[in-house]
Design a protein around this motif. Structure first.
Motif, PDB file in Angstrom:
ATOM      1  N   LEU A   1      -5.724  -5.595  -1.602  1.00  0.00           N
ATOM      2  CA  LEU A   1      -6.405  -5.905  -0.348  1.00  0.00           C
ATOM      3  C   LEU A   1      -5.526  -6.794   0.532  1.00  0.00           C
ATOM      4  CD1 LEU A   1      -8.961  -5.862   1.422  1.00  0.00           C
ATOM      5  CD2 LEU A   1      -9.745  -7.869   0.152  1.00  0.00           C
ATOM      6  N   VAL A   2      -4.906  -7.797  -0.037  1.00  0.00           N
ATOM      7  CA  VAL A   2      -4.035  -8.694   0.726  1.00  0.00           C
ATOM      8  C   VAL A   2      -2.852  -7.911   1.280  1.00  0.00           C
ATOM      9  CG1 VAL A   2      -2.444 -10.653   0.546  1.00  0.00           C
ATOM     10  CG2 VAL A   2      -4.733 -10.806  -0.448  1.00  0.00           C
ATOM     11  N   ASN A   3      -2.248  -7.043   0.480  1.00  0.00           N
ATOM     12  CA  ASN A   3      -1.122  -6.228   0.943  1.00  0.00           C
ATOM     13  C   ASN A   3      -1.568  -5.301   2.082  1.00  0.00           C
ATOM     14  OD1 ASN A   3       0.825  -7.332  -0.685  1.00  0.00           O
ATOM     15  ND2 ASN A   3       0.522  -5.850  -2.315  1.00  0.00           N
TER      16      ASN A   3
ATOM     17  N   LEU B   1      -8.271  -6.622 -13.412  1.00  0.00           N
ATOM     18  CA  LEU B   1      -8.726  -5.672 -12.396  1.00  0.00           C
ATOM     19  C   LEU B   1      -9.015  -6.387 -11.080  1.00  0.00           C
ATOM     20  CD1 LEU B   1      -9.631  -2.759 -11.693  1.00  0.00           C
ATOM     21  CD2 LEU B   1     -11.913  -3.444 -12.429  1.00  0.00           C
ATOM     22  N   LEU B   2      -9.691  -7.522 -11.152  1.00  0.00           N
ATOM     23  CA  LEU B   2     -10.032  -8.281  -9.955  1.00  0.00           C
ATOM     24  C   LEU B   2      -8.774  -8.741  -9.219  1.00  0.00           C
ATOM     25  CD1 LEU B   2     -12.240  -9.709  -8.236  1.00  0.00           C
ATOM     26  CD2 LEU B   2     -11.920 -11.662  -9.747  1.00  0.00           C
ATOM     27  N   ILE B   3      -7.828  -9.280  -9.941  1.00  0.00           N
ATOM     28  CA  ILE B   3      -6.604  -9.781  -9.307  1.00  0.00           C
ATOM     29  C   ILE B   3      -5.788  -8.633  -8.724  1.00  0.00           C
ATOM     30  CG2 ILE B   3      -4.385 -10.893  -9.800  1.00  0.00           C
ATOM     31  CD1 ILE B   3      -5.951 -12.754 -11.690  1.00  0.00           C
ATOM     32  N   THR B   4      -5.732  -7.507  -9.433  1.00  0.00           N
ATOM     33  CA  THR B   4      -5.002  -6.343  -8.927  1.00  0.00           C
ATOM     34  C   THR B   4      -5.626  -5.833  -7.632  1.00  0.00           C
ATOM     35  OG1 THR B   4      -4.418  -5.720 -11.178  1.00  0.00           O
ATOM     36  CG2 THR B   4      -4.196  -4.016  -9.496  1.00  0.00           C
ATOM     37  N   GLN B   5      -6.944  -5.733  -7.591  1.00  0.00           N
ATOM     38  CA  GLN B   5      -7.630  -5.270  -6.391  1.00  0.00           C
ATOM     39  C   GLN B   5      -7.465  -6.265  -5.246  1.00  0.00           C
ATOM     40  OE1 GLN B   5      -8.844  -2.244  -5.977  1.00  0.00           O
ATOM     41  NE2 GLN B   5      -8.226  -1.822  -8.079  1.00  0.00           N
TER      42      GLN B   5
ATOM     43  N   LEU C   1      -4.114  -5.809   4.157  1.00  0.00           N
ATOM     44  CA  LEU C   1      -4.414  -6.612   5.353  1.00  0.00           C
ATOM     45  C   LEU C   1      -3.159  -7.110   6.041  1.00  0.00           C
ATOM     46  CD1 LEU C   1      -7.454  -8.751   4.114  1.00  0.00           C
ATOM     47  CD2 LEU C   1      -7.490  -6.887   5.775  1.00  0.00           C
ATOM     48  N   LEU C   2      -2.136  -7.404   5.275  1.00  0.00           N
ATOM     49  CA  LEU C   2      -0.895  -7.903   5.860  1.00  0.00           C
ATOM     50  C   LEU C   2       0.068  -6.779   6.223  1.00  0.00           C
ATOM     51  CD1 LEU C   2      -0.234 -11.000   3.560  1.00  0.00           C
ATOM     52  CD2 LEU C   2      -1.256 -10.952   5.840  1.00  0.00           C
ATOM     53  N   GLY C   3      -0.344  -5.555   5.970  1.00  0.00           N
ATOM     54  CA  GLY C   3       0.464  -4.402   6.339  1.00  0.00           C
ATOM     55  C   GLY C   3       1.698  -4.227   5.469  1.00  0.00           C
ATOM     56  N   GLY C   4       1.637  -4.745   4.254  1.00  0.00           N
ATOM     57  CA  GLY C   4       2.813  -4.675   3.384  1.00  0.00           C
ATOM     58  C   GLY C   4       2.792  -3.557   2.485  1.00  0.00           C
TER      59      GLY C   4
END
Length: 61
Positions: free
Chosen positions: A54-56, A46-50, A58-61
């Motif tokens: 978040l990274v996607n 769950l942590l890694i998925t979230q 923030l990077l607009g992906g």
């Protein structure tokens, strides 16, 4: 062979009741750790998925 027999006579064998108790304790311990590791694995998933979401985001992906 004589030494082996003599040594086996000195061995203290567990009683059937001791074997039963140790088996029950072992099974309870194995079940506890299996459940614990499953929960920890699910939390990390769950942590890694979230974190990935978040990274996607923030990077607009």
């Amino acid at each position: 062979m004589r030494d082996v027999r003599a040594e086996l006579r000195r061995v203290t064998w567990p009683t059937p009741n001791e074997v039963k108790n140790i088996t029950i304790i072992t099974l309870i311990t194995v079940i506890f750790f299996a459940i614990y590791l499953f929960v920890v694995d699910q939390l990390f998933t769950l942590l890694i998925t979230q974190l990935e979401r978040l990274v996607n985001w923030l990077l607009g992906g």
